[in-house]
Motif scaffolding. Sequence first.
Motif, PDB file in Angstrom:
ATOM      1  N   ASN A   9       4.721 -11.542  31.264  1.00 24.52           N
ATOM      2  CA  ASN A   9       3.910 -11.983  30.099  1.00 24.52           C
ATOM      3  C   ASN A   9       3.642 -10.446  28.785  1.00 24.52           C
ATOM      4  OD1 ASN A   9       3.315 -14.227  31.029  1.00 24.52           O
ATOM      5  ND2 ASN A   9       1.507 -13.570  32.057  1.00 24.52           N
ATOM      6  N   ASP A  10       3.480 -10.935  27.790  1.00 23.67           N
ATOM      7  CA  ASP A  10       3.419 -10.193  26.714  1.00 23.67           C
ATOM      8  C   ASP A  10       2.209 -10.562  25.599  1.00 23.67           C
ATOM      9  OD1 ASP A  10       3.843  -8.115  24.897  1.00 23.67           O
ATOM     10  OD2 ASP A  10       5.327  -9.067  23.740  1.00 23.67           O
ATOM     11  N   HIS A  11       1.384  -9.517  25.166  1.00 21.92           N
ATOM     12  CA  HIS A  11       0.639 -10.062  24.034  1.00 21.92           C
ATOM     13  C   HIS A  11       0.857  -9.201  22.654  1.00 21.92           C
ATOM     14  CE1 HIS A  11      -3.103 -11.158  22.189  1.00 21.92           C
ATOM     15  NE2 HIS A  11      -3.480 -10.055  21.903  1.00 21.92           N
ATOM     16  N   MET A  38       5.254 -15.831  26.745  1.00 25.83           N
ATOM     17  CA  MET A  38       5.528 -14.794  25.975  1.00 25.83           C
ATOM     18  C   MET A  38       6.194 -13.689  27.118  1.00 25.83           C
ATOM     19  SD  MET A  38       2.905 -14.326  23.009  1.00 25.83           S
ATOM     20  CE  MET A  38       4.082 -14.198  21.644  1.00 25.83           C
ATOM     21  N   SER A  39       7.244 -12.790  26.962  1.00 27.75           N
ATOM     22  CA  SER A  39       7.751 -12.185  27.922  1.00 27.75           C
ATOM     23  C   SER A  39       8.364 -10.952  27.192  1.00 27.75           C
ATOM     24  CB  SER A  39       8.983 -12.922  28.532  1.00 27.75           C
ATOM     25  OG  SER A  39       9.870 -13.188  27.555  1.00 27.75           O
ATOM     26  N   PHE A  40       8.699  -9.785  28.106  1.00 28.63           N
ATOM     27  CA  PHE A  40       9.407  -8.685  27.730  1.00 28.63           C
ATOM     28  C   PHE A  40      10.827  -8.703  28.192  1.00 28.63           C
ATOM     29  CE2 PHE A  40       5.882  -5.989  26.377  1.00 28.63           C
ATOM     30  CZ  PHE A  40       4.798  -6.552  26.952  1.00 28.63           C
ATOM     31  N   THR A  41      11.874  -8.159  27.656  1.00 31.99           N
ATOM     32  CA  THR A  41      12.954  -7.783  28.158  1.00 31.99           C
ATOM     33  C   THR A  41      13.209  -6.353  28.372  1.00 31.99           C
ATOM     34  OG1 THR A  41      13.834  -7.748  25.988  1.00 31.99           O
ATOM     35  CG2 THR A  41      14.172  -9.869  27.055  1.00 31.99           C
ATOM     36  N   VAL A  42      13.801  -5.995  29.365  1.00 27.88           N
ATOM     37  CA  VAL A  42      14.233  -4.493  29.293  1.00 27.88           C
ATOM     38  C   VAL A  42      15.790  -4.490  29.378  1.00 27.88           C
ATOM     39  CG1 VAL A  42      12.274  -4.007  31.177  1.00 27.88           C
ATOM     40  CG2 VAL A  42      14.685  -4.927  32.083  1.00 27.88           C
ATOM     41  N   GLU A  43      16.132  -3.173  28.790  1.00 24.84           N
ATOM     42  CA  GLU A  43      17.426  -2.829  28.428  1.00 24.84           C
ATOM     43  C   GLU A  43      17.657  -1.644  29.159  1.00 24.84           C
ATOM     44  OE1 GLU A  43      19.833  -1.224  24.392  1.00 24.84           O
ATOM     45  OE2 GLU A  43      18.529  -2.938  24.275  1.00 24.84           O
ATOM     46  N   GLU A  44      18.768  -1.657  30.147  1.00 19.83           N
ATOM     47  CA  GLU A  44      19.063  -0.609  30.989  1.00 19.83           C
ATOM     48  C   GLU A  44      20.164   0.373  30.214  1.00 19.83           C
ATOM     49  OE1 GLU A  44      19.378  -3.371  34.388  1.00 19.83           O
ATOM     50  OE2 GLU A  44      18.609  -1.337  35.526  1.00 19.83           O
ATOM     51  N   LYS A  58      11.535  -4.141  25.429  1.00 20.86           N
ATOM     52  CA  LYS A  58      11.622  -4.976  24.293  1.00 20.86           C
ATOM     53  C   LYS A  58      10.231  -6.261  24.203  1.00 20.86           C
ATOM     54  CE  LYS A  58      16.177  -4.894  22.354  1.00 20.86           C
ATOM     55  NZ  LYS A  58      17.354  -5.368  21.947  1.00 20.86           N
ATOM     56  N   ASN A  59       9.606  -6.471  23.459  1.00 21.29           N
ATOM     57  CA  ASN A  59       8.808  -7.458  23.156  1.00 21.29           C
ATOM     58  C   ASN A  59       9.359  -8.702  22.896  1.00 21.29           C
ATOM     59  OD1 ASN A  59       8.909  -7.591  20.352  1.00 21.29           O
ATOM     60  ND2 ASN A  59       6.878  -6.694  20.011  1.00 21.29           N
ATOM     61  N   ALA A  60       8.713  -9.757  22.949  1.00 21.13           N
ATOM     62  CA  ALA A  60       9.095 -11.371  22.615  1.00 21.13           C
ATOM     63  C   ALA A  60       9.873 -11.342  21.251  1.00 21.13           C
ATOM     64  CB  ALA A  60       8.030 -12.338  22.834  1.00 21.13           C
ATOM     65  N   GLU A  61       9.224 -10.447  20.483  1.00 16.25           N
ATOM     66  CA  GLU A  61       9.983 -10.281  19.002  1.00 16.25           C
ATOM     67  C   GLU A  61      11.316  -9.675  18.756  1.00 16.25           C
ATOM     68  OE1 GLU A  61       6.666  -8.786  16.762  1.00 16.25           O
ATOM     69  OE2 GLU A  61       6.020 -10.743  16.162  1.00 16.25           O
ATOM     70  N   GLY A  62      11.562  -9.061  20.100  1.00 20.23           N
ATOM     71  CA  GLY A  62      12.917  -8.179  20.136  1.00 20.23           C
ATOM     72  C   GLY A  62      12.533  -6.836  19.685  1.00 20.23           C
ATOM     73  N   LEU A 278       2.893  15.204  25.501  1.00 21.46           N
ATOM     74  CA  LEU A 278       3.066  13.698  25.594  1.00 21.46           C
ATOM     75  C   LEU A 278       3.424  13.284  24.508  1.00 21.46           C
ATOM     76  CD1 LEU A 278      -0.550  12.583  27.285  1.00 21.46           C
ATOM     77  CD2 LEU A 278       1.866  13.039  28.442  1.00 21.46           C
ATOM     78  N   ASN A 279       4.447  12.140  24.593  1.00 22.25           N
ATOM     79  CA  ASN A 279       4.754  11.498  23.304  1.00 22.25           C
ATOM     80  C   ASN A 279       4.046  10.249  22.955  1.00 22.25           C
ATOM     81  OD1 ASN A 279       6.756   9.974  21.399  1.00 22.25           O
ATOM     82  ND2 ASN A 279       8.082  11.570  21.625  1.00 22.25           N
ATOM     83  N   CYS A 280       3.643  10.028  21.859  1.00 22.51           N
ATOM     84  CA  CYS A 280       2.616   8.962  21.793  1.00 22.51           C
ATOM     85  C   CYS A 280       3.093   7.886  20.457  1.00 22.51           C
ATOM     86  CB  CYS A 280       1.117   9.512  21.099  1.00 22.51           C
ATOM     87  SG  CYS A 280       0.401  10.436  22.285  1.00 22.51           S
ATOM     88  N   LYS A 281       4.330   8.234  20.304  1.00 14.17           N
ATOM     89  CA  LYS A 281       5.151   7.445  19.409  1.00 14.17           C
ATOM     90  C   LYS A 281       5.095   5.950  19.968  1.00 14.17           C
ATOM     91  CE  LYS A 281       6.914   9.793  15.862  1.00 14.17           C
ATOM     92  NZ  LYS A 281       6.807   9.321  14.398  1.00 14.17           N
ATOM     93  N   ASN A 282       4.594   5.007  19.023  1.00 14.09           N
ATOM     94  CA  ASN A 282       4.592   3.593  19.415  1.00 14.09           C
ATOM     95  C   ASN A 282       4.950   2.585  18.236  1.00 14.09           C
ATOM     96  OD1 ASN A 282       1.760   2.465  18.107  1.00 14.09           O
ATOM     97  ND2 ASN A 282       1.650   4.677  18.572  1.00 14.09           N
ATOM     98  N   THR A 283       5.334   1.355  18.557  1.00 20.37           N
ATOM     99  CA  THR A 283       5.703   0.463  17.447  1.00 20.37           C
ATOM    100  C   THR A 283       4.832  -0.607  17.191  1.00 20.37           C
ATOM    101  OG1 THR A 283       7.033  -0.897  19.011  1.00 20.37           O
ATOM    102  CG2 THR A 283       8.208   0.919  18.068  1.00 20.37           C
ATOM    103  N   CYS A 284       3.802  -0.728  17.898  1.00 20.48           N
ATOM    104  CA  CYS A 284       2.901  -1.964  17.585  1.00 20.48           C
ATOM    105  C   CYS A 284       1.300  -1.397  17.495  1.00 20.48           C
ATOM    106  CB  CYS A 284       2.951  -2.801  18.935  1.00 20.48           C
ATOM    107  SG  CYS A 284       4.500  -3.447  19.065  1.00 20.48           S
TER     108      CYS A 284
END
Length: 328
Positions: A9-11, A38-44, A58-62, A278-284
């Motif tokens: 799940n993703d929110h 809603m889901s996540f994908t992971v990219e290895e 990645k979130n559900a929006e890619g 710590l790296n606090c960079k985020n996209t959301c």
Amino acid sequence: MVKCRITQNDHIYNAPGAYGSFRLHSSILKPANLHPNMSFTVEERGNLNSLNYRIFFKNAEGKYVSPFHDIPMYADESQNIFNMVVEVPRWTNAKMEIATKDPLNPVKQDMKKGKLRFVANVFPHKGYIWNYGAIPQTWEDPSHKDGDTGYCGDNDPIDVCEIGSKVHSRGDVIKVKVLGVLAMIDEGETDWKVIAINVEDPEANDLNNIGDVRRLKPGYLESTVDWFRRYKVPDGKPENQFAFNGEFKDKDFAIKVIKNTHNFWKDLISQKADAGELNCKNTCVSASDSPYFCSAEEAKAVVSGTSPPGDEEPIPSSVDKWFYYERK
């Protein structure tokens, strides 16, 4: 060829709000509802069992997201259901963890003296004896001395031992019900270990507090203490110690601890606390005028700057070795 797989799940954050002097998306402060579709994908990226291996999310929006900062702590706040990022599948030895100091905080294997780190098999335990991971949007503040343990935090998200029947995959994001917590003291730092179970596990309805684990899974809690006490001894380190004489605290206590670490994380992400390395960079979470905001273009550049996906490297044969020694 990019390796991708679906997790749970993703929110999605979408409403601007305010927290302190920096704007944050308001869903980190509001109750989160459950979104089963809603889901996540992971990219290895890179090669598994090598220094260049990474798992990005990645979130559900890619959109690329940080598993430390962007994935919500709650899957369903009204039911005290939390998200857990699985770092280490049960029975495996590779010490995978959220890279808190790297951009986008991918999951990668820990290193020691320039070599990949594998936990030892301290008889009778083979690798990790639970699915091991962390709750996102939590932080054990290294400047805060815990009133119960007397020690400061370990500078990481709070750890989770998921005790269900399924062996999960690294990078899975699962919904867990909290059952209790163990207070480990690791080299002079507080390192909480939350005991939880996947809400979709067949045993989840029967396990609602730490006493249920003791009753229905006899020996599991004792083995958990033994595992954490001795797992560093083969590396020449002393046994770990525990607050509360190694006794597990119950569900309510555990939830209080998690909420406290969430508040520390809020201070971190709003720049009220010193991030240090710590790296606090985020996209959301952070608004576009925050120094912690990471644009979609920046995030793509971070991922593309890592090694392309490749074949899995062999696990060293030494990882299968057993270690025996008498308990003190």
